[in-house]
Motif scaffolding. Sequence first.
Motif, short mmCIF file in Angstrom:
data_model
loop_
_atom_site.label_atom_id
_atom_site.label_comp_id
_atom_site.label_asym_id
_atom_site.label_seq_id
_atom_site.Cartn_x
_atom_site.Cartn_y
_atom_site.Cartn_z
N MET A 1 10.92 -28.18 0.59
CA MET A 1 11.63 -28.81 1.66
C MET A 1 11.27 -28.12 2.97
N ALA A 2 10.94 -28.89 3.97
CA ALA A 2 10.58 -28.35 5.28
C ALA A 2 11.84 -28.06 6.10
N ILE A 3 11.83 -26.94 6.79
CA ILE A 3 12.89 -26.60 7.72
C ILE A 3 12.33 -26.76 9.13
N ILE A 4 13.01 -27.56 9.95
CA ILE A 4 12.57 -27.83 11.31
C ILE A 4 13.53 -27.14 12.28
N LYS A 33 4.14 -21.80 16.08
CA LYS A 33 3.17 -22.54 15.26
C LYS A 33 3.83 -23.78 14.65
N ASN A 34 3.02 -24.70 14.19
CA ASN A 34 3.49 -25.90 13.48
C ASN A 34 4.37 -26.80 14.35
N ILE A 35 4.01 -26.96 15.63
CA ILE A 35 4.77 -27.85 16.52
C ILE A 35 4.61 -29.28 16.02
N ARG A 36 5.73 -29.97 15.87
CA ARG A 36 5.73 -31.33 15.32
C ARG A 36 5.97 -32.41 16.37
N SER A 37 6.88 -32.14 17.33
CA SER A 37 7.19 -33.19 18.31
C SER A 37 7.80 -32.59 19.56
N VAL A 38 7.79 -33.38 20.62
CA VAL A 38 8.47 -33.01 21.86
C VAL A 38 9.30 -34.21 22.31
N TYR A 39 10.52 -33.95 22.69
CA TYR A 39 11.43 -34.98 23.18
C TYR A 39 11.81 -34.60 24.61
N SER A 67 7.45 -21.23 5.33
CA SER A 67 8.16 -20.62 4.22
C SER A 67 7.34 -19.46 3.66
N LYS A 68 8.00 -18.33 3.44
CA LYS A 68 7.32 -17.18 2.85
C LYS A 68 7.17 -17.36 1.34
N GLY A 69 7.94 -18.28 0.77
CA GLY A 69 7.82 -18.65 -0.64
C GLY A 69 8.01 -17.51 -1.60
#
Length: 72
Positions: A1-4, A33-39, A67-69
């Motif tokens: 599961m991704a955490i945003i 890192k891992n930028i997904r969107s800008v509002y 995630s460090k998993g």
Amino acid sequence: MAIIKVLELMASSSKSWEDAALQAIHEASRTVKNIRSVYIKDHSAVVKNNKITEYRIVAKLSFEIESKGSGS
């Protein structure tokens, strides 16, 4: 599961609101890192002598937390 996660940023540009958004993303990407969107939450401008001299935005930038998993 991704955490945003969401950051709220303010940025400005002498060119345009779009350039201000690009500046916000560029600066944030130096450490985030891992930028997904800008509002774009809000925008405004500074006016001097009847001309816009600075475009300003308030933006919400979302990115995925890595995630460090633990193998579970």
